[in-house]
Design a protein around this motif. Structure first.
Motif, PDB file in Angstrom:
ATOM      1  N   SER A  59      60.080  -0.280 -26.483  1.00 30.83           N
ATOM      2  CA  SER A  59      61.286  -1.101 -26.316  1.00 30.83           C
ATOM      3  C   SER A  59      61.188  -2.289 -27.277  1.00 30.83           C
ATOM      4  O   SER A  59      60.189  -2.436 -27.998  1.00 30.83           O
ATOM      5  CB  SER A  59      61.429  -1.549 -24.861  1.00 30.83           C
ATOM      6  OG  SER A  59      60.606  -2.660 -24.625  1.00 30.83           O
ATOM      7  N   GLY A  60      62.197  -3.134 -27.292  1.00 33.92           N
ATOM      8  CA  GLY A  60      62.252  -4.236 -28.258  1.00 33.92           C
ATOM      9  C   GLY A  60      61.069  -5.188 -28.173  1.00 33.92           C
ATOM     10  O   GLY A  60      60.599  -5.705 -29.196  1.00 33.92           O
ATOM     11  N   SER A  61      60.554  -5.426 -26.967  1.00 30.67           N
ATOM     12  CA  SER A  61      59.431  -6.361 -26.814  1.00 30.67           C
ATOM     13  C   SER A  61      58.229  -5.895 -27.643  1.00 30.67           C
ATOM     14  O   SER A  61      57.459  -6.716 -28.150  1.00 30.67           O
ATOM     15  CB  SER A  61      59.005  -6.463 -25.345  1.00 30.67           C
ATOM     16  OG  SER A  61      60.105  -6.812 -24.550  1.00 30.67           O
ATOM     17  N   GLN A  64      58.562  -7.300 -30.964  1.00 30.96           N
ATOM     18  CA  GLN A  64      58.194  -8.730 -31.007  1.00 30.96           C
ATOM     19  C   GLN A  64      56.681  -8.814 -31.231  1.00 30.96           C
ATOM     20  O   GLN A  64      56.196  -9.620 -32.024  1.00 30.96           O
ATOM     21  CB  GLN A  64      58.542  -9.423 -29.687  1.00 30.96           C
ATOM     22  CG  GLN A  64      60.025  -9.685 -29.468  1.00 30.96           C
ATOM     23  CD  GLN A  64      60.281 -10.623 -28.275  1.00 30.96           C
ATOM     24  OE1 GLN A  64      59.420 -10.804 -27.411  1.00 30.96           O
ATOM     25  NE2 GLN A  64      61.470 -11.201 -28.227  1.00 30.96           N
ATOM     26  N   PHE A  84      64.212 -14.964 -23.737  1.00 30.83           N
ATOM     27  CA  PHE A  84      63.640 -13.955 -24.639  1.00 30.83           C
ATOM     28  C   PHE A  84      62.937 -14.584 -25.832  1.00 30.83           C
ATOM     29  O   PHE A  84      61.964 -14.026 -26.352  1.00 30.83           O
ATOM     30  CB  PHE A  84      64.705 -12.927 -25.025  1.00 30.83           C
ATOM     31  CG  PHE A  84      65.169 -12.181 -23.814  1.00 30.83           C
ATOM     32  CD1 PHE A  84      64.342 -11.250 -23.213  1.00 30.83           C
ATOM     33  CD2 PHE A  84      66.384 -12.484 -23.195  1.00 30.83           C
ATOM     34  CE1 PHE A  84      64.714 -10.610 -22.033  1.00 30.83           C
ATOM     35  CE2 PHE A  84      66.766 -11.844 -22.022  1.00 30.83           C
ATOM     36  CZ  PHE A  84      65.934 -10.909 -21.444  1.00 30.83           C
ATOM     37  N   ARG A  87      59.722 -15.449 -24.384  1.00 27.02           N
ATOM     38  CA  ARG A  87      58.848 -14.279 -24.350  1.00 27.02           C
ATOM     39  C   ARG A  87      58.136 -14.108 -25.689  1.00 27.02           C
ATOM     40  O   ARG A  87      56.946 -13.813 -25.737  1.00 27.02           O
ATOM     41  CB  ARG A  87      59.647 -13.007 -24.029  1.00 27.02           C
ATOM     42  CG  ARG A  87      58.745 -11.773 -24.012  1.00 27.02           C
ATOM     43  CD  ARG A  87      59.492 -10.509 -23.677  1.00 27.02           C
ATOM     44  NE  ARG A  87      60.114 -10.564 -22.364  1.00 27.02           N
ATOM     45  CZ  ARG A  87      60.848  -9.578 -21.833  1.00 27.02           C
ATOM     46  NH1 ARG A  87      61.035  -8.454 -22.510  1.00 27.02           N
ATOM     47  NH2 ARG A  87      61.389  -9.704 -20.645  1.00 27.02           N
ATOM     48  N   VAL A 130      65.381 -16.001 -31.957  1.00 23.13           N
ATOM     49  CA  VAL A 130      66.237 -15.003 -31.304  1.00 23.13           C
ATOM     50  C   VAL A 130      67.681 -15.278 -31.730  1.00 23.13           C
ATOM     51  O   VAL A 130      68.193 -16.381 -31.524  1.00 23.13           O
ATOM     52  CB  VAL A 130      66.066 -15.043 -29.770  1.00 23.13           C
ATOM     53  CG1 VAL A 130      67.141 -14.206 -29.086  1.00 23.13           C
ATOM     54  CG2 VAL A 130      64.678 -14.528 -29.387  1.00 23.13           C
ATOM     55  N   ASN A 132      70.568 -13.902 -30.678  1.00 24.40           N
ATOM     56  CA  ASN A 132      71.528 -13.989 -29.574  1.00 24.40           C
ATOM     57  C   ASN A 132      70.742 -14.049 -28.274  1.00 24.40           C
ATOM     58  O   ASN A 132      70.168 -13.039 -27.866  1.00 24.40           O
ATOM     59  CB  ASN A 132      72.418 -12.736 -29.618  1.00 24.40           C
ATOM     60  CG  ASN A 132      73.604 -12.808 -28.698  1.00 24.40           C
ATOM     61  OD1 ASN A 132      74.547 -13.549 -28.947  1.00 24.40           O
ATOM     62  ND2 ASN A 132      73.561 -12.042 -27.614  1.00 24.40           N
ATOM     63  N   THR A 134      70.222 -13.589 -24.857  1.00 20.02           N
ATOM     64  CA  THR A 134      70.925 -12.833 -23.819  1.00 20.02           C
ATOM     65  C   THR A 134      70.900 -13.574 -22.487  1.00 20.02           C
ATOM     66  O   THR A 134      71.760 -13.366 -21.633  1.00 20.02           O
ATOM     67  CB  THR A 134      70.242 -11.459 -23.655  1.00 20.02           C
ATOM     68  OG1 THR A 134      69.834 -11.005 -24.950  1.00 20.02           O
ATOM     69  CG2 THR A 134      71.174 -10.432 -23.057  1.00 20.02           C
ATOM     70  N   ASP A 161      64.841 -11.703 -33.815  1.00 21.67           N
ATOM     71  CA  ASP A 161      65.117 -10.781 -32.709  1.00 21.67           C
ATOM     72  C   ASP A 161      66.636 -10.650 -32.645  1.00 21.67           C
ATOM     73  O   ASP A 161      67.337 -11.633 -32.381  1.00 21.67           O
ATOM     74  CB  ASP A 161      64.552 -11.387 -31.419  1.00 21.67           C
ATOM     75  CG  ASP A 161      64.963 -10.656 -30.152  1.00 21.67           C
ATOM     76  OD1 ASP A 161      66.129 -10.215 -30.077  1.00 21.67           O
ATOM     77  OD2 ASP A 161      64.155 -10.567 -29.224  1.00 21.67           O
ATOM     78  N   VAL A 163      68.066  -8.253 -30.701  1.00 26.94           N
ATOM     79  CA  VAL A 163      68.147  -7.219 -29.654  1.00 26.94           C
ATOM     80  C   VAL A 163      69.550  -7.117 -29.072  1.00 26.94           C
ATOM     81  O   VAL A 163      70.065  -6.018 -28.884  1.00 26.94           O
ATOM     82  CB  VAL A 163      67.084  -7.484 -28.549  1.00 26.94           C
ATOM     83  CG1 VAL A 163      67.372  -6.658 -27.298  1.00 26.94           C
ATOM     84  CG2 VAL A 163      65.691  -7.155 -29.072  1.00 26.94           C
ATOM     85  N   SER A 184      66.651  -3.333 -29.911  1.00 30.20           N
ATOM     86  CA  SER A 184      66.352  -2.289 -28.913  1.00 30.20           C
ATOM     87  C   SER A 184      67.517  -1.314 -28.877  1.00 30.20           C
ATOM     88  O   SER A 184      68.641  -1.654 -29.256  1.00 30.20           O
ATOM     89  CB  SER A 184      66.218  -2.891 -27.507  1.00 30.20           C
ATOM     90  OG  SER A 184      65.295  -3.941 -27.452  1.00 30.20           O
ATOM     91  N   GLN A 186      69.088  -0.124 -26.207  1.00 22.44           N
ATOM     92  CA  GLN A 186      69.973  -0.130 -25.027  1.00 22.44           C
ATOM     93  C   GLN A 186      71.019  -1.242 -24.995  1.00 22.44           C
ATOM     94  O   GLN A 186      71.576  -1.521 -23.947  1.00 22.44           O
ATOM     95  CB  GLN A 186      69.116  -0.184 -23.751  1.00 22.44           C
ATOM     96  CG  GLN A 186      68.481  -1.532 -23.421  1.00 22.44           C
ATOM     97  CD  GLN A 186      67.187  -1.822 -24.172  1.00 22.44           C
ATOM     98  OE1 GLN A 186      66.842  -1.121 -25.102  1.00 22.44           O
ATOM     99  NE2 GLN A 186      66.469  -2.854 -23.793  1.00 22.44           N
ATOM    100  N   LYS A 187      71.275  -1.898 -26.130  1.00 21.40           N
ATOM    101  CA  LYS A 187      72.255  -3.002 -26.108  1.00 21.40           C
ATOM    102  C   LYS A 187      73.473  -2.605 -26.949  1.00 21.40           C
ATOM    103  O   LYS A 187      74.186  -1.692 -26.581  1.00 21.40           O
ATOM    104  CB  LYS A 187      71.608  -4.277 -26.626  1.00 21.40           C
ATOM    105  CG  LYS A 187      70.290  -4.599 -25.961  1.00 21.40           C
ATOM    106  CD  LYS A 187      70.442  -5.509 -24.787  1.00 21.40           C
ATOM    107  CE  LYS A 187      69.083  -5.914 -24.270  1.00 21.40           C
ATOM    108  NZ  LYS A 187      69.099  -6.543 -23.001  1.00 21.40           N
TER     109      LYS A 187
HETATM  110  C1  LIG Z   1      67.261 -11.057 -26.904  1.00 19.48           C
HETATM  111  C2  LIG Z   1      66.292 -10.111 -26.269  1.00 19.48           C
HETATM  112  N1  LIG Z   1      65.084  -9.946 -26.815  1.00 19.48           N
HETATM  113  C3  LIG Z   1      64.175  -9.102 -26.302  1.00 19.48           C
HETATM  114  C4  LIG Z   1      64.458  -8.368 -25.171  1.00 19.48           C
HETATM  115  C5  LIG Z   1      63.461  -7.409 -24.658  1.00 19.48           C
HETATM  116  O1  LIG Z   1      63.842  -6.133 -25.036  1.00 19.48           O
HETATM  117  P1  LIG Z   1      63.278  -4.834 -24.313  1.00 19.48           P
HETATM  118  O2  LIG Z   1      63.671  -4.944 -22.875  1.00 19.48           O
HETATM  119  O3  LIG Z   1      63.938  -3.724 -25.065  1.00 19.48           O
HETATM  120  O4  LIG Z   1      61.793  -4.860 -24.475  1.00 19.48           O
HETATM  121  C6  LIG Z   1      65.706  -8.497 -24.553  1.00 19.48           C
HETATM  122  C7  LIG Z   1      66.029  -7.730 -23.341  1.00 19.48           C
HETATM  123  O5  LIG Z   1      67.008  -7.957 -22.664  1.00 19.48           O
HETATM  124  C8  LIG Z   1      66.643  -9.387 -25.123  1.00 19.48           C
HETATM  125  O6  LIG Z   1      67.853  -9.541 -24.578  1.00 19.48           O
END
Ligand SMILES: Cc1ncc(COP(=O)(O)O)c(C=O)c1O
Length: 356
Positions: A59-61, A64, A84, A87, A130, A132, A134, A161, A163, A184, A186-187
């Protein structure tokens, strides 16, 4: 199926879901390589890059983490203005890097002035931003931020990022000089979760050669060795890749500019509706996200009860994130969501407010 206005995972078009049921084939085969080459070529159009786009199973994380492990020996500046971006800072600290935080209050953007000031204080190898957030519905001006990095500290790599923006908002990887752009599945790409994508510049790849302890799974040099052969080092997410190919065709057929305009129009509709109904977006004008609107809950709406009501009509929205829970709510307008879906949601929302 209920229409979801949550900021990921988003609804996936039935044709794209269906593509996942295509049979498995050996991933070490000319057939798979040709397919994988094709999805990378289409992804390059979406990332607006001519260099490379990795398509790893993660996944996107994970991306990162890849950016930090590969592109930072020691010093990284982590811009933090929401969950995020925090994170990404935690990822840097967790990987033993010397990460300095550049904080903006949740709900505010990272601005070129604050970034310029931080870059003048210390020579950083990379800066993470980042695009956007979220969690707050704030868009930071990454084109201008990348310009500031080039002016003040040209050696610093720009890590973005995207994502919850890429595919819904224009991100010009090459033209803006972005070194690492991750997203990622799924967005805004409106695919099932489980896959990430990253465009990486040549100078970032060069930097990775000098960084030790890159690990294995996310080692960009190993990824590149396999990308050149149109494959991945590990077993790829084959079902999602079948879906990806169909979805990229749909996106390119819609036209990327049309897609960005659709996202912007939906954001405008939701944000003006909030004002008309005695509420307002958390983000200031100029920084409001085109893909997810975070609205201050000034009418004291019970978000749980609202969602129960919406579910009877096959819809749902997202509560505020973390400390912003119940103080804000989030309406995502990303991926395949269309204006008529937004109209239906807002009509139902108004009907709920009348019952309060
Ligand atoms: C801006 C942003 N970065 C990173 C992530 C983490 O992505 P993933 O859940 O695909 O690991 C999200 C998840 O919602 C996100 O919105």
């Amino acid at each position: 199926m209920s229409h979801m206005f949550i900021p990921g995972p988003v609804d996936v078009d039935p044709e794209v879901l269906q593509a996942q049921t295509n049979p498995m084939i050996p991933h070490r085969s000319a057939e798979f390589d040709a397919f994988f080459r094709g999805t990378e070529a289409k992804l390059k159009q979406v990332f607006l890059t001519e260099t490379r786009v990795f398509q790893p199973p993660s996944s996107g994380s994970g991306m990162q983490e890849a950016a930090i492990r590969n592109l930072v020996h020691k010093d990284v500046l982590s811009c933090v203005n929401g969950a995020f971006s925090k994170r990404w800072y935690d990822v840097a600290v967790g990987n033993g890097k010397q990460a300095d935080r550049l904080d903006a209050t949740w709900g505010e953007a990272i601005t070129p002035d604050m970034l310029a000031k931080a870059l003048k204080n210390k020579a950083y190898e990379a800066v993470s931003i980042v695009h956007n957030e979220t969690s707050t519905g704030v868009e930071s001006p990454i084109k201008e931020l990348a310009e500031v990095v080039r002016e003040v500290s040209p050696e610093t790599l720009v890590l973005i990022d995207a994502v919850s923006s890429l595919g819904g908002v224009k991100v010009e990887t090459d033209a803006w000089g972005l070194d690492f752009v991750l997203t990622s599945s799924q967005k805004c790409l409106a695919l099932p979760p489980g896959m990430s994508f990253a465009a990486v510049s040549d100078r970032a790849m060069k930097k990775a050669e000098s960084v030790e302890n890159r690990g294995w799974y996310f080692d960009l040099l190993i990824m590149e060795k396999h990308r050149i052969k149109n494959t991945t080092a590990m077993t790829p997410t084959m079902s999602i890749i079948w879906a990806l190919d169909v979805q990229l065709d749909r996106m390119l057929a819609e036209g990327l500019e049309n897609r960005y305009a659709r996202h912007q129009a939906m954001a405008h509709r939701v944000q003006s509706w909030a004002f008309e109904n005695g509420m307002e977006p958390l983000a200031k004008e100029g920084y409001r996200s085109p893909t997810v609107s975070t609205i201050k809950n000034l009418r004291g709406v019970d978000i749980g009860a609202l969602n129960e009501f919406l579910l009877t009509k096959g819809m749902r929205i997202a509560n505020g994130y973390g400390d912003l829970k119940n103080k804000t709510f989030r309406i995502a307008h990303m991926g395949e969501t269309q204006m008529h879906h937004i109209d239906e949601l807002l009509e139902a929302f108004e009907a709920f407010i009348k019952t309060m």
